[in-house]
Write a protein that holds these residues in place. Structure first.
Motif, short mmCIF file in Angstrom:
data_model
loop_
_atom_site.label_atom_id
_atom_site.label_comp_id
_atom_site.label_asym_id
_atom_site.label_seq_id
_atom_site.Cartn_x
_atom_site.Cartn_y
_atom_site.Cartn_z
N LYS A 1 41.58 46.80 31.68
CA LYS A 1 41.56 47.73 30.54
C LYS A 1 40.40 47.39 29.59
CE LYS A 1 44.29 49.17 26.56
NZ LYS A 1 45.51 48.92 25.79
N ASN A 2 40.27 46.12 29.24
CA ASN A 2 39.20 45.72 28.33
C ASN A 2 37.82 45.84 28.97
OD1 ASN A 2 40.89 45.15 26.15
ND2 ASN A 2 41.26 43.07 26.84
N ALA B 1 42.58 38.85 28.09
CA ALA B 1 43.79 39.67 28.17
C ALA B 1 43.44 41.06 28.67
CB ALA B 1 44.46 39.75 26.81
N ASP B 2 44.38 41.69 29.33
CA ASP B 2 44.21 43.06 29.82
C ASP B 2 42.84 43.23 30.49
OD1 ASP B 2 46.73 43.96 28.93
OD2 ASP B 2 45.92 44.23 26.91
N ASP C 1 38.22 36.52 34.04
CA ASP C 1 39.29 36.06 33.15
C ASP C 1 38.96 34.62 32.75
OD1 ASP C 1 41.60 35.22 31.90
OD2 ASP C 1 42.93 35.90 33.50
#
Length: 75
Positions: A10-11, A6-7, A28
């Protein structure tokens, strides 16, 4: 390498900063999509803020790209 679900950016940026890395390749892995595959897709992030998308590339080619980036940063 960072495998996230997820994200993605950002992560990955948070991991890059927390571990004080120069480069980080992030993929991912939602639904296990990348495991056992010959090719990979993801984003190569650098501490300088650059982002390079990697799309349907062999893992050997990815390794060469990462090595080239690392050698360039050292010179």
């Amino acid at each position: 390498f960072a495998a996230v679900t997820a994200d993605l950016l950002k992560n990955a940026k948070a991991k890059l900063d927390a571990k004080m890395l120069h480069l980080l390749y992030v993929i991912d892995v939602t639904g296990g999509a990348i495991f056992g595959q010959v090719q990979t897709s993801g984003v190569l992030l650098s501490a300088s803020g650059s982002q390079e998308s990697v799309s349907h590339t062999s893992k050997d080619t990815l390794a060469q790209l990462i090595l080239d980036k690392a050698l360039s940063a050292l010179s």
